[in-house]
Design a protein around this motif. Structure first.
Motif, short mmCIF file in Angstrom:
data_model
loop_
_atom_site.label_atom_id
_atom_site.label_comp_id
_atom_site.label_asym_id
_atom_site.label_seq_id
_atom_site.Cartn_x
_atom_site.Cartn_y
_atom_site.Cartn_z
N CYS A 166 0.84 -1.19 0.00
CA CYS A 166 0.00 0.00 0.00
C CYS A 166 0.88 1.25 0.00
O CYS A 166 1.81 1.36 0.80
CB CYS A 166 -0.88 -0.02 1.24
SG CYS A 166 -1.82 1.50 1.48
N GLN A 190 0.18 4.11 0.97
CA GLN A 190 -0.04 4.99 2.12
C GLN A 190 0.52 4.43 3.42
O GLN A 190 1.11 5.15 4.20
CB GLN A 190 -1.53 5.27 2.29
CG GLN A 190 -1.99 6.40 1.39
CD GLN A 190 -3.36 6.94 1.77
OE1 GLN A 190 -3.93 6.56 2.78
NE2 GLN A 190 -3.87 7.82 0.95
N CYS A 191 0.30 3.12 3.65
CA CYS A 191 0.69 2.60 4.97
C CYS A 191 1.66 1.43 4.91
O CYS A 191 2.16 1.01 5.94
CB CYS A 191 -0.55 2.19 5.75
SG CYS A 191 -1.30 0.69 5.12
N CYS A 250 -4.34 -0.63 0.31
CA CYS A 250 -4.82 -1.74 1.12
C CYS A 250 -6.29 -1.49 1.46
O CYS A 250 -6.82 -0.39 1.22
CB CYS A 250 -3.99 -1.89 2.40
SG CYS A 250 -4.28 -0.60 3.61
N CYS A 305 -6.96 1.56 4.02
CA CYS A 305 -6.74 2.91 3.48
C CYS A 305 -7.83 3.28 2.48
O CYS A 305 -8.21 4.44 2.37
CB CYS A 305 -5.37 3.01 2.82
SG CYS A 305 -4.02 3.05 4.00
#
Ligand SMILES: [Zn+2]
Length: 82
Positions: A42, A44-45, A62, A65
């Protein structure tokens, strides 16, 4: 997550999104599933991506998110390409 195949997912996705092109969705799903198998994370995370969400959203995402939810037990994920 509930495992499904690309064929099954596309059939139900096209039913609820009749304007989407079947072939485009299939190409995006295949790309997302291979990205996941290659270990793409992902953006973002850093967790494992959700192939269906990544295919539809167009970025490596993911489940959490993308949906803002932690519980993915009622959602589908592609577990095989064919
Ligand atoms: Zn994430």
């Amino acid at each position: 997550m509930i495992p499904t195949s690309i064929d099954k997912f596309v059939a139900s996705y096209i039913k609820s999104n009749p304007k989407e092109k079947r072939q485009d969705i299939i190409i995006q799903l295949k790309a997302a599933v291979s990205a996941k198998q290659e270990g793409t994370l992902c953006s973002q995370c850093g967790q494992q991506i959700w192939a269906i969400g990544t295919a539809i959203a167009g970025w490596n995402a993911c489940f959490t998110c993308l949906t803002g939810e932690a519980d993915d037990s009622g959602d589908f994920e592609i577990d095989r390409v064919c």
